[in-house]
Design a protein around this motif. Structure first.
Motif, PDB file in Angstrom:
ATOM      1  N   GLU A  20       0.854  -1.187   0.000  1.00  0.00           N
ATOM      2  CA  GLU A  20       0.000   0.000   0.000  1.00  0.00           C
ATOM      3  C   GLU A  20       0.889   1.235   0.000  1.00  0.00           C
ATOM      4  O   GLU A  20       1.860   1.308   0.752  1.00  0.00           O
ATOM      5  CB  GLU A  20      -0.879  -0.027   1.255  1.00  0.00           C
ATOM      6  N   VAL A  21       0.566   2.178  -0.869  1.00  0.00           N
ATOM      7  CA  VAL A  21       1.270   3.455  -0.921  1.00  0.00           C
ATOM      8  C   VAL A  21       0.307   4.512  -0.407  1.00  0.00           C
ATOM      9  O   VAL A  21      -0.808   4.638  -0.916  1.00  0.00           O
ATOM     10  CB  VAL A  21       1.745   3.772  -2.358  1.00  0.00           C
ATOM     11  N   VAL A  22       0.733   5.252   0.632  1.00  0.00           N
ATOM     12  CA  VAL A  22      -0.162   6.171   1.331  1.00  0.00           C
ATOM     13  C   VAL A  22       0.461   7.559   1.401  1.00  0.00           C
ATOM     14  O   VAL A  22       1.650   7.694   1.703  1.00  0.00           O
ATOM     15  CB  VAL A  22      -0.437   5.670   2.773  1.00  0.00           C
ATOM     16  N   GLN A  23      -0.352   8.571   1.147  1.00  0.00           N
ATOM     17  CA  GLN A  23       0.121   9.946   1.278  1.00  0.00           C
ATOM     18  C   GLN A  23       0.103  10.344   2.747  1.00  0.00           C
ATOM     19  O   GLN A  23      -0.885  10.137   3.448  1.00  0.00           O
ATOM     20  CB  GLN A  23      -0.750  10.905   0.483  1.00  0.00           C
ATOM     21  N   GLY A  24       1.210  10.911   3.204  1.00  0.00           N
ATOM     22  CA  GLY A  24       1.286  11.394   4.577  1.00  0.00           C
ATOM     23  C   GLY A  24       2.688  11.289   5.116  1.00  0.00           C
ATOM     24  O   GLY A  24       3.587  10.723   4.490  1.00  0.00           O
ATOM     25  N   HIS A  25       2.883  11.831   6.295  1.00  0.00           N
ATOM     26  CA  HIS A  25       4.181  11.742   6.962  1.00  0.00           C
ATOM     27  C   HIS A  25       4.428  10.279   7.325  1.00  0.00           C
ATOM     28  O   HIS A  25       3.532   9.603   7.845  1.00  0.00           O
ATOM     29  CB  HIS A  25       4.188  12.601   8.226  1.00  0.00           C
ATOM     30  N   PRO A  26       5.628   9.757   7.059  1.00  0.00           N
ATOM     31  CA  PRO A  26       5.886   8.336   7.298  1.00  0.00           C
ATOM     32  C   PRO A  26       5.527   7.853   8.705  1.00  0.00           C
ATOM     33  O   PRO A  26       4.923   6.792   8.847  1.00  0.00           O
ATOM     34  CB  PRO A  26       7.387   8.201   7.031  1.00  0.00           C
ATOM     35  N   ALA A  27       5.868   8.598   9.728  1.00  0.00           N
ATOM     36  CA  ALA A  27       5.552   8.154  11.088  1.00  0.00           C
ATOM     37  C   ALA A  27       4.042   8.073  11.287  1.00  0.00           C
ATOM     38  O   ALA A  27       3.542   7.090  11.852  1.00  0.00           O
ATOM     39  CB  ALA A  27       6.186   9.082  12.116  1.00  0.00           C
ATOM     40  N   ALA A  28       3.311   9.067  10.826  1.00  0.00           N
ATOM     41  CA  ALA A  28       1.856   9.064  11.000  1.00  0.00           C
ATOM     42  C   ALA A  28       1.215   7.913  10.233  1.00  0.00           C
ATOM     43  O   ALA A  28       0.296   7.251  10.740  1.00  0.00           O
ATOM     44  CB  ALA A  28       1.273  10.401  10.533  1.00  0.00           C
ATOM     45  N   VAL A  29       1.699   7.656   9.029  1.00  0.00           N
ATOM     46  CA  VAL A  29       1.159   6.563   8.217  1.00  0.00           C
ATOM     47  C   VAL A  29       1.413   5.222   8.898  1.00  0.00           C
ATOM     48  O   VAL A  29       0.530   4.371   8.980  1.00  0.00           O
ATOM     49  CB  VAL A  29       1.768   6.603   6.790  1.00  0.00           C
ATOM     50  N   LEU A  30       2.630   5.018   9.399  1.00  0.00           N
ATOM     51  CA  LEU A  30       2.948   3.757  10.061  1.00  0.00           C
ATOM     52  C   LEU A  30       2.189   3.594  11.377  1.00  0.00           C
ATOM     53  O   LEU A  30       1.748   2.491  11.718  1.00  0.00           O
ATOM     54  CB  LEU A  30       4.453   3.654  10.303  1.00  0.00           C
ATOM     55  N   LEU A  31       2.019   4.680  12.104  1.00  0.00           N
ATOM     56  CA  LEU A  31       1.246   4.601  13.348  1.00  0.00           C
ATOM     57  C   LEU A  31      -0.201   4.219  13.066  1.00  0.00           C
ATOM     58  O   LEU A  31      -0.793   3.412  13.795  1.00  0.00           O
ATOM     59  CB  LEU A  31       1.328   5.914  14.119  1.00  0.00           C
ATOM     60  N   GLU A  32      -0.765   4.758  12.018  1.00  0.00           N
ATOM     61  CA  GLU A  32      -2.133   4.380  11.631  1.00  0.00           C
ATOM     62  C   GLU A  32      -2.192   2.905  11.247  1.00  0.00           C
ATOM     63  O   GLU A  32      -3.107   2.184  11.655  1.00  0.00           O
ATOM     64  CB  GLU A  32      -2.617   5.261  10.477  1.00  0.00           C
ATOM     65  N   ALA A  33      -1.211   2.451  10.474  1.00  0.00           N
ATOM     66  CA  ALA A  33      -1.177   1.046  10.053  1.00  0.00           C
ATOM     67  C   ALA A  33      -0.979   0.106  11.237  1.00  0.00           C
ATOM     68  O   ALA A  33      -1.405  -1.053  11.193  1.00  0.00           O
ATOM     69  CB  ALA A  33      -0.077   0.840   9.021  1.00  0.00           C
ATOM     70  N   SER A  34      -0.358   0.584  12.306  1.00  0.00           N
ATOM     71  CA  SER A  34      -0.096  -0.272  13.464  1.00  0.00           C
ATOM     72  C   SER A  34      -1.381  -0.694  14.176  1.00  0.00           C
ATOM     73  O   SER A  34      -1.371  -1.678  14.922  1.00  0.00           O
ATOM     74  CB  SER A  34       0.857   0.419  14.444  1.00  0.00           C
ATOM     75  N   HIS A  35      -2.487   0.010  13.938  1.00  0.00           N
ATOM     76  CA  HIS A  35      -3.771  -0.379  14.548  1.00  0.00           C
ATOM     77  C   HIS A  35      -4.189  -1.783  14.119  1.00  0.00           C
ATOM     78  O   HIS A  35      -4.854  -2.487  14.869  1.00  0.00           O
ATOM     79  CB  HIS A  35      -4.882   0.605  14.162  1.00  0.00           C
ATOM     80  N   GLU A  36      -3.845  -2.164  12.884  1.00  0.00           N
ATOM     81  CA  GLU A  36      -4.279  -3.445  12.324  1.00  0.00           C
ATOM     82  C   GLU A  36      -3.162  -4.478  12.318  1.00  0.00           C
ATOM     83  O   GLU A  36      -3.266  -5.491  11.632  1.00  0.00           O
ATOM     84  CB  GLU A  36      -4.786  -3.226  10.889  1.00  0.00           C
ATOM     85  N   ALA A  37      -2.085  -4.241  13.043  1.00  0.00           N
ATOM     86  CA  ALA A  37      -0.915  -5.122  12.996  1.00  0.00           C
ATOM     87  C   ALA A  37      -0.691  -5.837  14.318  1.00  0.00           C
ATOM     88  O   ALA A  37      -1.044  -5.331  15.381  1.00  0.00           O
ATOM     89  CB  ALA A  37       0.327  -4.306  12.647  1.00  0.00           C
ATOM     90  N   ASP A  38      -0.069  -7.000  14.213  1.00  0.00           N
ATOM     91  CA  ASP A  38       0.420  -7.698  15.401  1.00  0.00           C
ATOM     92  C   ASP A  38       1.865  -7.309  15.688  1.00  0.00           C
ATOM     93  O   ASP A  38       2.339  -7.443  16.814  1.00  0.00           O
ATOM     94  CB  ASP A  38       0.329  -9.213  15.200  1.00  0.00           C
ATOM     95  N   LEU A  39       2.555  -6.832  14.643  1.00  0.00           N
ATOM     96  CA  LEU A  39       3.937  -6.404  14.768  1.00  0.00           C
ATOM     97  C   LEU A  39       4.221  -5.381  13.678  1.00  0.00           C
ATOM     98  O   LEU A  39       3.806  -5.564  12.535  1.00  0.00           O
ATOM     99  CB  LEU A  39       4.898  -7.599  14.608  1.00  0.00           C
ATOM    100  N   LEU A  40       4.924  -4.308  14.033  1.00  0.00           N
ATOM    101  CA  LEU A  40       5.356  -3.287  13.075  1.00  0.00           C
ATOM    102  C   LEU A  40       6.872  -3.381  12.968  1.00  0.00           C
ATOM    103  O   LEU A  40       7.566  -3.401  13.984  1.00  0.00           O
ATOM    104  CB  LEU A  40       4.935  -1.898  13.559  1.00  0.00           C
TER     105      LEU A  40
END
Length: 149
Positions: free
Chosen positions: A88-108
């Protein structure tokens, strides 16, 4: 996570050698855990002040396309069998994008740039932010340093 759900690893990829190592680690771990890998690449369109940065391309699609190419290259380079890898390619600041993705993850999983010496002990700004604010455990893959003989 229930028994029916696969262990989900989210990995941030920015095209750097460190992020490619993070992707390789994540794919190998997913194979061992019978899990999945979701690759996230963030991009930003730079803010431009009139009269400055005239050499920058102002078309946001250029930045999105570059991010997609970086991710595609990284996905082609990883070779782990029996692992479902999505991107997935997402527009936004990398930290904010990864933090959002961490909601659905077991491990980042993220890579960290090493600088050697004392500064090599420090995390980069993105990895530092996700380590402190992610909604799941975080693994930071640091670069390999050759031993001094």
């Amino acid at each position: 996570m229930t028994a029916a759900e696969a262990f989900r690893i989210v990995v941030g990829v920015d095209g750097s050698p460190e992020s490619r190592r993070a992707l390789e680690w994540a794919a190998t771990e997913a194979r061992l855990r019978h899990g999945t890998v979701h690759v996230v690449t963030a991009w930003q369109h730079p803010a431009v002040v009139v009269g400055y940065n005239d050499d920058l391309d102002r078309d946001p699609d250029t930045y999105r396309s570059r991010a997609q190419r970086l991710q595609d290259d990284a996905l082609r380079a990883v070779r782990v069998e029996d692992v479902d890898i999505t991107g997935e390619v997402v527009q936004g600041h990398p930290a904010a994008v990864l933090l959002e993705a961490s909601h659905e993850a077991d491990l980042l999983v993220v890579g960290a740039h090493g600088y050697g010496g004392f500064t090599g002990l420090l995390l980069g700004s993105i990895s530092n932010q996700v380590v402190h604010h992610a909604h799941c455990p975080v693994l930071v893959v640091k670069p390999r340093h050759q031993a001094r003989l």
